[in-house]
Write an enzyme that holds these catalytic residues in place. Structure first.
Site, PDB file in Angstrom:
ATOM      1  N   GLY A 141     -31.434  32.348   6.895  1.00 17.07           N
ATOM      2  CA  GLY A 141     -30.610  31.170   7.088  1.00 17.07           C
ATOM      3  C   GLY A 141     -30.696  30.303   5.908  1.00 17.07           C
ATOM      4  N   TYR A 190     -44.240  38.785 -10.212  1.00 18.37           N
ATOM      5  CA  TYR A 190     -45.496  39.032 -10.735  1.00 18.37           C
ATOM      6  C   TYR A 190     -46.287  40.086  -9.648  1.00 18.37           C
ATOM      7  CZ  TYR A 190     -45.766  35.051  -7.198  1.00 18.37           C
ATOM      8  OH  TYR A 190     -45.494  34.134  -5.916  1.00 18.37           O
TER       9      TYR A 190
HETATM   10  C1  HXC Z   1     -52.493  22.853  -0.616  1.00 17.17           C
HETATM   11  C2  HXC Z   1     -51.276  23.228   1.152  1.00 17.17           C
HETATM   12  C3  HXC Z   1     -50.014  22.872   0.562  1.00 17.17           C
HETATM   13  C4  HXC Z   1     -50.178  22.583  -0.743  1.00 17.17           C
HETATM   14  C5  HXC Z   1     -49.762  22.989   2.680  1.00 17.17           C
HETATM   15  N1  HXC Z   1     -50.982  23.421   2.419  1.00 17.17           N
HETATM   16  N2  HXC Z   1     -49.053  22.986   1.743  1.00 17.17           N
HETATM   17  N3  HXC Z   1     -52.655  23.067   0.439  1.00 17.17           N
HETATM   18  N4  HXC Z   1     -51.298  22.812  -1.636  1.00 17.17           N
HETATM   19  N5  HXC Z   1     -48.816  22.234  -1.366  1.00 17.17           N
HETATM   20  C6  HXC Z   1     -52.138  23.764   3.342  1.00 17.17           C
HETATM   21  C7  HXC Z   1     -52.048  22.897   4.522  1.00 17.17           C
HETATM   22  O1  HXC Z   1     -52.826  21.593   4.267  1.00 17.17           O
HETATM   23  C8  HXC Z   1     -52.830  23.542   5.776  1.00 17.17           C
HETATM   24  O2  HXC Z   1     -54.128  23.643   5.647  1.00 17.17           O
HETATM   25  C9  HXC Z   1     -52.212  24.872   5.453  1.00 17.17           C
HETATM   26  O3  HXC Z   1     -51.963  25.272   4.046  1.00 17.17           O
HETATM   27  C10 HXC Z   1     -50.933  25.205   6.559  1.00 17.17           C
HETATM   28  O4  HXC Z   1     -50.317  24.224   6.252  1.00 17.17           O
HETATM   29  P1  HXC Z   1     -49.038  23.803   7.379  1.00 17.17           P
HETATM   30  O5  HXC Z   1     -48.175  22.931   6.788  1.00 17.17           O
HETATM   31  O6  HXC Z   1     -49.451  23.803   8.613  1.00 17.17           O
HETATM   32  O7  HXC Z   1     -48.510  25.314   7.621  1.00 17.17           O
HETATM   33  P2  HXC Z   1     -46.982  25.794   8.082  1.00 17.17           P
HETATM   34  O8  HXC Z   1     -46.299  24.488   8.929  1.00 17.17           O
HETATM   35  O9  HXC Z   1     -47.249  27.059   8.772  1.00 17.17           O
HETATM   36  O10 HXC Z   1     -46.270  25.948   6.723  1.00 17.17           O
HETATM   37  C11 HXC Z   1     -46.306  27.178   5.791  1.00 17.17           C
HETATM   38  C12 HXC Z   1     -46.016  26.754   4.402  1.00 17.17           C
HETATM   39  C13 HXC Z   1     -44.760  25.819   4.018  1.00 17.17           C
HETATM   40  C14 HXC Z   1     -46.120  28.069   3.490  1.00 17.17           C
HETATM   41  C15 HXC Z   1     -47.186  25.713   4.010  1.00 17.17           C
HETATM   42  O11 HXC Z   1     -44.743  25.586   2.849  1.00 17.17           O
HETATM   43  C16 HXC Z   1     -43.699  26.845   4.722  1.00 17.17           C
HETATM   44  O12 HXC Z   1     -43.424  26.727   5.664  1.00 17.17           O
HETATM   45  N6  HXC Z   1     -43.070  27.521   3.684  1.00 17.17           N
HETATM   46  C17 HXC Z   1     -41.797  28.484   4.017  1.00 17.17           C
HETATM   47  C18 HXC Z   1     -40.787  28.587   2.864  1.00 17.17           C
HETATM   48  C19 HXC Z   1     -41.296  28.625   1.400  1.00 17.17           C
HETATM   49  O13 HXC Z   1     -42.801  28.668   1.142  1.00 17.17           O
HETATM   50  N7  HXC Z   1     -40.249  29.326   0.602  1.00 17.17           N
HETATM   51  C20 HXC Z   1     -40.987  29.636  -0.965  1.00 17.17           C
HETATM   52  C21 HXC Z   1     -40.931  30.866  -0.974  1.00 17.17           C
HETATM   53  S1  HXC Z   1     -40.590  31.257  -2.937  1.00 17.17           S
HETATM   54  P3  HXC Z   1     -55.283  22.691   6.385  1.00 17.17           P
HETATM   55  O14 HXC Z   1     -56.640  23.167   5.933  1.00 17.17           O
HETATM   56  O15 HXC Z   1     -55.051  21.094   5.616  1.00 17.17           O
HETATM   57  O16 HXC Z   1     -54.802  22.632   7.824  1.00 17.17           O
HETATM   58  C22 HXC Z   1     -41.471  32.373  -3.296  1.00 17.17           C
HETATM   59  C23 HXC Z   1     -41.079  32.641  -4.569  1.00 17.17           C
HETATM   60  C24 HXC Z   1     -42.410  33.235  -5.559  1.00 17.17           C
HETATM   61  O17 HXC Z   1     -42.288  33.083  -2.578  1.00 17.17           O
HETATM   62  C25 HXC Z   1     -41.905  33.335  -7.132  1.00 17.17           C
HETATM   63  C26 HXC Z   1     -40.971  31.990  -7.524  1.00 17.17           C
HETATM   64  C27 HXC Z   1     -40.866  32.229  -9.210  1.00 17.17           C
HETATM   65  P1  NAP Z   2     -36.577  29.996   1.084  1.00 11.48           P
HETATM   66  O1  NAP Z   2     -35.375  29.529   1.247  1.00 11.48           O
HETATM   67  O2  NAP Z   2     -37.788  28.989   1.399  1.00 11.48           O
HETATM   68  O3  NAP Z   2     -36.791  31.429   2.315  1.00 11.48           O
HETATM   69  C1  NAP Z   2     -38.092  31.701   2.970  1.00 11.48           C
HETATM   70  C2  NAP Z   2     -37.487  31.834   4.322  1.00 11.48           C
HETATM   71  O4  NAP Z   2     -38.427  32.080   5.073  1.00 11.48           O
HETATM   72  C3  NAP Z   2     -36.971  30.576   5.094  1.00 11.48           C
HETATM   73  O5  NAP Z   2     -35.689  30.881   5.630  1.00 11.48           O
HETATM   74  C4  NAP Z   2     -37.830  30.199   6.103  1.00 11.48           C
HETATM   75  O6  NAP Z   2     -37.237  29.914   7.325  1.00 11.48           O
HETATM   76  C5  NAP Z   2     -38.520  31.771   6.432  1.00 11.48           C
HETATM   77  N1  NAP Z   2     -39.916  31.742   6.896  1.00 11.48           N
HETATM   78  C6  NAP Z   2     -40.931  31.133   6.458  1.00 11.48           C
HETATM   79  N2  NAP Z   2     -42.006  31.424   7.139  1.00 11.48           N
HETATM   80  C7  NAP Z   2     -41.632  32.102   8.213  1.00 11.48           C
HETATM   81  C8  NAP Z   2     -42.191  32.387   9.417  1.00 11.48           C
HETATM   82  N3  NAP Z   2     -43.524  32.228   9.815  1.00 11.48           N
HETATM   83  N4  NAP Z   2     -41.341  33.503  10.345  1.00 11.48           N
HETATM   84  C9  NAP Z   2     -40.335  33.546   9.871  1.00 11.48           C
HETATM   85  N5  NAP Z   2     -39.346  33.189   8.922  1.00 11.48           N
HETATM   86  C10 NAP Z   2     -40.130  32.252   8.225  1.00 11.48           C
HETATM   87  O7  NAP Z   2     -37.038  30.559  -0.054  1.00 11.48           O
HETATM   88  P2  NAP Z   2     -36.211  31.787  -1.288  1.00 11.48           P
HETATM   89  O8  NAP Z   2     -36.526  31.499  -2.534  1.00 11.48           O
HETATM   90  O9  NAP Z   2     -35.064  31.813  -0.694  1.00 11.48           O
HETATM   91  O10 NAP Z   2     -37.229  32.982  -0.892  1.00 11.48           O
HETATM   92  C11 NAP Z   2     -36.622  34.267  -0.071  1.00 11.48           C
HETATM   93  C12 NAP Z   2     -37.705  35.504  -0.628  1.00 11.48           C
HETATM   94  O11 NAP Z   2     -37.440  35.501  -1.999  1.00 11.48           O
HETATM   95  C13 NAP Z   2     -38.882  35.194  -0.296  1.00 11.48           C
HETATM   96  O12 NAP Z   2     -39.589  36.469   0.164  1.00 11.48           O
HETATM   97  C14 NAP Z   2     -39.891  34.603  -1.930  1.00 11.48           C
HETATM   98  O13 NAP Z   2     -41.040  35.256  -1.894  1.00 11.48           O
HETATM   99  C15 NAP Z   2     -38.682  35.682  -2.619  1.00 11.48           C
HETATM  100  N6  NAP Z   2     -38.752  35.327  -3.961  1.00 11.48           N
HETATM  101  C16 NAP Z   2     -38.070  34.113  -4.194  1.00 11.48           C
HETATM  102  C17 NAP Z   2     -38.037  33.763  -5.745  1.00 11.48           C
HETATM  103  C18 NAP Z   2     -37.243  32.344  -6.195  1.00 11.48           C
HETATM  104  O14 NAP Z   2     -37.142  32.169  -7.409  1.00 11.48           O
HETATM  105  N7  NAP Z   2     -36.444  31.570  -5.303  1.00 11.48           N
HETATM  106  C19 NAP Z   2     -38.686  34.530  -6.750  1.00 11.48           C
HETATM  107  C20 NAP Z   2     -39.128  35.645  -6.069  1.00 11.48           C
HETATM  108  C21 NAP Z   2     -39.255  35.921  -5.110  1.00 11.48           C
HETATM  109  P3  NAP Z   2     -38.068  28.934   8.512  1.00 11.48           P
HETATM  110  O15 NAP Z   2     -38.674  27.765   7.683  1.00 11.48           O
HETATM  111  O16 NAP Z   2     -36.839  28.443   9.307  1.00 11.48           O
HETATM  112  O17 NAP Z   2     -38.968  29.752   9.026  1.00 11.48           O
END
Ligand code: HXC
Ligand code: NAP
Length: 285
Positions: free
Chosen positions: A20, A150
């Site tokens: 989404g 990475y």
């Molecule tokens: C330190 C952190 C933190 C931060 C959360 N935590 N954010 N610790 N620094 N910035 C800690 C919290 O304090 C908590 O620990 C634990 O992590 C879980 O946090 P919650 O908020 O309860 O978790 P949750 O609601 O399950 O959310 C998961 C999440 C959140 C990963 C923390 O960011 C999320 O929903 N992300 C989904 C989308 C996402 O991350 N997209 C990016 C992907 S990009 P405690 O001990 O306090 O309870 C990617 C690309 C990589 O992967 C390469 C790019 C170039």
């Molecule tokens: P994003 O928009 O934050 O995508 C992450 C998605 O994962 C969201 O739609 C989120 O939706 C879903 N998600 C997170 N936790 C989940 C859970 N527990 N169950 C089901 N769905 C969950 O970030 P993005 O940049 O598009 O990343 C997409 C992919 O590309 C990821 O695998 C990321 O590691 C990879 N990637 C991205 C980059 C970059 O530069 N953007 C670089 C390298 C790799 P909900 O919050 O609704 O769950």
């Protein structure tokens, strides 16, 4: 309009976790344009609903269902619902992920779990649940895992260590099952993106302009990636045109990981005058 014929993915049913938002949504939009039927899943139903509406404004079908991939029982219900709706699945894109930057010593165990559970366990649960069904039904299929540059480089990365460890695990899953499940007609591929600005990634990984500038300097092509570039690669890899590609990870990062790998690449900033000067010194000896 595209590099592909418009029915490249005609009638393929494709599941995208995290479909989404961000890259998952961009991939899904391209798949729809190429004739696929989609199922998108993530935690936030309202995000999925809005995405599905917008994605289908020019036609096509997007089924959506809330699912937290960390919970195996929700994963079972997700695949039950998609099979009930479409009757089959051809492709799974494991795209859902979590990540944020932090010094590793500041992480709690819950923070580590939150990333490992989404990225490694969630990907494994989806892969296992669908793989079992495909094998049972004697159906072939393709799984595409989104990792990171990475992970593919093998270098990992500081400050995103849970993600680095989890994505390395996903890459190992990809390569391991490429061999084990090939006999069932199940193909595994992966994409390793570098920097693609999305709201989800940038809000957690690039919280200041200074960090963005520093990261960009690592990219030889001197720009971030376009979502459509990644979507085209994702379309090719799951298509029948890529049927002999199995267990491969394709990096799409503008040369970023290579820039860090070669020690003399640091000389990139030297001017022509600097080189004249250095050359003169070296030739004197
Ligand atoms: C330190 C952190 C933190 C931060 C959360 N935590 N954010 N610790 N620094 N910035 C800690 C919290 O304090 C908590 O620990 C634990 O992590 C879980 O946090 P919650 O908020 O309860 O978790 P949750 O609601 O399950 O959310 C998961 C999440 C959140 C990963 C923390 O960011 C999320 O929903 N992300 C989904 C989308 C996402 O991350 N997209 C990016 C992907 S990009 P405690 O001990 O306090 O309870 C990617 C690309 C990589 O992967 C390469 C790019 C170039
Ligand atoms: P994003 O928009 O934050 O995508 C992450 C998605 O994962 C969201 O739609 C989120 O939706 C879903 N998600 C997170 N936790 C989940 C859970 N527990 N169950 C089901 N769905 C969950 O970030 P993005 O940049 O598009 O990343 C997409 C992919 O590309 C990821 O695998 C990321 O590691 C990879 N990637 C991205 C980059 C970059 O530069 N953007 C670089 C390298 C790799 P909900 O919050 O609704 O769950």
């Amino acid at each position: 309009m595209f590099m592909f014929h418009n029915d490249l993915l005609k009638d393929k049913v494709i599941v995208i976790t995290g479909g989404g938002t961000g890259l998952g949504r961009a991939i899904g939009e391209r798949y729809l344009q190429l004739g696929a039927k989609l199922a998108i899943a993530s935690r936030r139903i309202e995000v999925l609903q809005e995405a599905a509406q917008e994605m289908t404004k020019d036609g096509g079908e997007v089924f959506y269902k809330s699912c937290d991939v960390r919970d195996p029982s929700e994963v079972v219900k997700l695949f039950d619902a998609i099979f009930a709706h479409y009757g089959k699945i051809d492709v799974l894109v494991n795209n859902a992920a979590g990540n944020f930057i932090s010094p590793t010593e500041r992480l709690s165990s819950r923070a580590v779990d939150s990333i490992l559970n989404i990225v490694l366990h969630g990907t494994f649960y989806c892969t296992l649940e669908l793989g079992k069904r495909w094998i049972q039904e004697n159906q072939s299929g393709t799984m595409l895992n989104i990792v990171t540059t990475y992970a593919a480089s093998g270098a990992g990365s500081g400050y995103v260590v849970p993600s680095a460890a989890a994505k390395a695990g996903v890459l190992s899953l990809t390569r391991s099952l490429a061999v084990e499940w090939a006999k069932y007609g199940i193909r595994q591929v992966a994409i390793a993106p570098g920097m693609f600005p999305t709201e989800g990634a940038w809000s957690r990984l690039v919280p200041s302009a200074d960090i963005g500038d520093r990261l960009l300097q690592r990219v030889p092509l001197q720009r971030t990636g376009n979502k459509s570039e990644l979507a085209n690669l994702a379309a090719f890899l799951v298509s029948d045109e890529a049927a002999y590609i199995n267990g491969e990870v394709v990096t799409i990062d503008g040369g970023e990981w290579l820039q860090g790998a070669g020690e003399f690449n640091e000389l990139i900033d030297l001017s022509a005058e600097d080189w004249d000067h250095l050359s003169a010194i070296m030739r004197q000896k």
